[in-house]
Motif scaffolding. Structure first.
Motif, short mmCIF file in Angstrom:
data_model
loop_
_atom_site.label_atom_id
_atom_site.label_comp_id
_atom_site.label_asym_id
_atom_site.label_seq_id
_atom_site.Cartn_x
_atom_site.Cartn_y
_atom_site.Cartn_z
N GLU A 17 -54.85 26.95 -28.36
CA GLU A 17 -55.93 26.37 -29.17
C GLU A 17 -56.90 25.48 -28.40
OE1 GLU A 17 -53.88 24.40 -32.32
OE2 GLU A 17 -53.19 26.29 -33.19
N ASN A 18 -56.66 25.34 -27.08
CA ASN A 18 -57.52 24.47 -26.28
C ASN A 18 -57.99 25.17 -25.02
OD1 ASN A 18 -57.07 21.73 -27.71
ND2 ASN A 18 -55.02 22.58 -27.42
N ILE A 19 -59.27 24.98 -24.73
CA ILE A 19 -59.83 25.51 -23.47
C ILE A 19 -60.41 24.34 -22.69
CG2 ILE A 19 -61.76 26.82 -22.50
CD1 ILE A 19 -61.41 28.86 -24.73
N VAL A 20 -60.10 24.30 -21.39
CA VAL A 20 -60.75 23.32 -20.51
C VAL A 20 -61.63 24.10 -19.55
CG1 VAL A 20 -60.40 21.67 -18.64
CG2 VAL A 20 -58.99 21.53 -20.69
N LEU A 21 -62.90 23.75 -19.54
CA LEU A 21 -63.86 24.37 -18.63
C LEU A 21 -64.13 23.37 -17.52
CD1 LEU A 21 -66.06 26.49 -17.95
CD2 LEU A 21 -67.55 25.32 -19.57
N CYS A 22 -63.83 23.72 -16.27
CA CYS A 22 -64.03 22.73 -15.20
C CYS A 22 -64.41 23.38 -13.87
CB CYS A 22 -62.78 21.86 -15.05
SG CYS A 22 -61.33 22.77 -14.53
N GLY A 23 -64.75 22.54 -12.88
CA GLY A 23 -65.25 23.02 -11.59
C GLY A 23 -66.77 22.95 -11.58
N GLY A 24 -67.36 23.02 -10.40
CA GLY A 24 -68.81 22.80 -10.24
C GLY A 24 -69.69 23.59 -11.19
N VAL A 25 -69.38 24.88 -11.41
CA VAL A 25 -70.24 25.72 -12.26
C VAL A 25 -70.15 25.30 -13.73
CG1 VAL A 25 -70.72 28.12 -12.95
CG2 VAL A 25 -70.05 27.63 -10.60
N SER A 26 -69.10 24.55 -14.09
CA SER A 26 -68.97 24.11 -15.49
C SER A 26 -70.06 23.09 -15.86
CB SER A 26 -67.58 23.56 -15.79
OG SER A 26 -67.37 22.34 -15.13
N ALA A 27 -70.82 22.63 -14.87
CA ALA A 27 -71.97 21.77 -15.18
C ALA A 27 -73.11 22.59 -15.78
CB ALA A 27 -72.46 21.06 -13.91
N ASN A 28 -73.02 23.91 -15.66
CA ASN A 28 -74.12 24.79 -16.11
C ASN A 28 -74.27 24.74 -17.64
OD1 ASN A 28 -75.01 27.72 -17.08
ND2 ASN A 28 -75.92 27.29 -15.10
N TYR A 29 -75.50 24.41 -18.09
CA TYR A 29 -75.70 24.17 -19.53
C TYR A 29 -75.49 25.44 -20.35
CZ TYR A 29 -80.19 26.57 -19.46
OH TYR A 29 -81.15 27.54 -19.34
N ARG A 30 -75.89 26.59 -19.82
CA ARG A 30 -75.78 27.83 -20.60
C ARG A 30 -74.31 28.26 -20.72
NH1 ARG A 30 -76.84 30.22 -24.93
NH2 ARG A 30 -76.97 32.49 -24.84
N LEU A 31 -73.55 28.06 -19.65
CA LEU A 31 -72.12 28.38 -19.72
C LEU A 31 -71.45 27.49 -20.76
CD1 LEU A 31 -69.55 29.78 -18.73
CD2 LEU A 31 -69.42 28.10 -16.87
N ARG A 32 -71.82 26.20 -20.78
CA ARG A 32 -71.24 25.28 -21.76
C ARG A 32 -71.61 25.69 -23.18
NH1 ARG A 32 -70.00 20.22 -18.33
NH2 ARG A 32 -69.89 18.89 -20.14
N GLU A 33 -72.90 26.09 -23.34
CA GLU A 33 -73.38 26.51 -24.67
C GLU A 33 -72.61 27.72 -25.18
OE1 GLU A 33 -78.12 25.54 -24.50
OE2 GLU A 33 -77.53 27.64 -24.60
N LEU A 34 -72.55 28.77 -24.35
CA LEU A 34 -71.89 30.01 -24.77
C LEU A 34 -70.40 29.80 -25.01
CD1 LEU A 34 -73.35 32.98 -22.68
CD2 LEU A 34 -73.36 32.69 -25.16
#
Ligand code: KG4
Ligand code: ZN
Length: 354
Positions: free
Chosen positions: A284-301
């Protein structure tokens, strides 16, 4: 969790403690001072010397230049971190440094410096896995009463060196899929080079993409199947072909649209597979991390897709996504609280955490 760990005596973490986190695994020399209390972890300073200018001319990181730059900069960066935090070196209680994975020469500079300093100050020193640091950067805000335990989660670690989906169960890590070739960060950086942008190109591509049409051109989404593997090497070839076919003038004229389309291709496949991995593993939980996780579109999607499935998305704040010293201290703090911090200071180029 119960019975698995023996969390250290609660008196330990009820005291205020100052941690120094040192990161030198690749091309950033970073030092951070964190103040740990029972109900908060405060970043007093987070300083970094980026070696980008040293490596720019070569279009990528040159290991020998990187270790030399670490040697030159590690003391000034530490001095800056102490000054910004208004802390005297003698007040530091614990040191954590990146022990793996990374470039051997770069790691050794940070590791030897950290261990020498700890010996001199007569304090503990802990080698930390860089990838675990990226994960714990997402939990710095959630320190209150946290003994280091995390919810069961799937993490997408996505940076210049890694693109991997990992199932995390309280300090146990199971890799469930990774890239067969380039990391997503490399896809941004190498495609950026083909498009005539600077190095590394991730930030510049996302800046230009903000004014572009993400469906201007449909770049390929490789391995768009039920697997949890990724492949990005074909993407940079597709960008190269696109430039050769349409010519440099056209590319210049439509650079925002091309960057938006490229970014969309990367963010689309990353977010799709991550949410599918969480669904398949009933997590039930996702952690998005690492340099590319700063990307706004990746965070949005990632946000849109996980919300749709009722999955909770946790991301570090953008400034803590790329390599930094605070994330290394964070992993050490949570490990210490859970009673699973060893003083194993062996330095390794490769990770064997999972
Ligand atoms: O985690 P990191 O600082 O270093 C590694 O461990 O690799 O990640 C650096 C990578 C580079 O490839 C850089 O281009 C990418 O992260 N990056 C971004 C963004 N910020 C950094 N990529 C896309 N969009 C961004 N905003
Ligand atoms: Zn990293």
């Amino acid at each position: 969790m119960a019975g698995k760990f023996s969390p250290i005596d609660s008196d330990w973490w009820k005291m205020t403690r100052l941690w120094l986190g040192i990161e030198s695994s690749c091309d950033d020399t970073a030092c951070a001072i964190l103040e740990e209390r029972e109900d908060s972890i405060k970043i007093l300073s987070n300083c970094l010397y980026s070696q980008i200018d040293e490596h720019k001319a070569w279009g990528g990181v040159v290991p020998e230049l990187a270790s030399r730059a670490h040697l030159e900069k590690i003391i000034p960066v530490l001095e800056q971190a102490l000054e910004n935090a208004k802390v005297n070196i003698k007040e530091i209680n614990q040191i954590a440094f990146t022990a793996c994975p990374g470039l051997m020469g770069s790691l050794l500079v940070g590791a030897n410096f950290a261990q020498g300093l700890a010996k001199d100050l007569n304090i503990e020193c802990h080698g930390i896995n860089h990838l675990e640091g990226h994960i714990y950067a997402a939990f710095l805000h959630a320190a209150k009463g946290n003994h280091g335990e995390l919810p069961l989660l799937i993490t997408l670690i996505v940076s210049g060196g890694h693109t991997e989906l990992v199932l995390v169960n309280n300090f146990e890590y199971v890799s469930i899929g990774k890239t067969r070739d380039d990391a997503a960060g490399e896809a941004f950086d190498k495609s950026g080079k083909v498009l005539g942008l600077g190095y590394p190109a991730g930030v510049e591509i996302s800046r230009l993409a903000k004014n572009g049409n993400p469906h201007f051109f449909e770049f390929p989404r490789a391995l768009n199947d039920n697997s949890f593997e990724f492949s990005f090497s074909g993407l940079k070839t597709a960008v190269l072909r696109y430039v050769q076919t349409n010519g440099e003038e056209f590319v210049k004229e439509h650079i925002s649209d091309i960057c938006a389309s490229l970014q969309e291709a990367i963010a689309d496949i990353l977010s799709l597979k991550t949410v599918n991995a969480a669904k398949k593993n009933k997590v039930e939980n996702i952690v998005l991390c690492g340099g590319v996780s700063a990307n706004y579109r990746l965070r949005e999607l990632m946000n849109e897709r996980s919300q749709k499935e009722g999955i909770n998305l946790i991301c570090p704040e953008p400034s803590l996504c790329t390599d930094n010293g605070a994330m290394i201290a964070a992993a050490a703090i949570f490990r210490k609280r859970a009673g699973v911090l060893t003083q194993n200071n062996e330095v390794k180029a490769w990770s064997n955490l999972w």
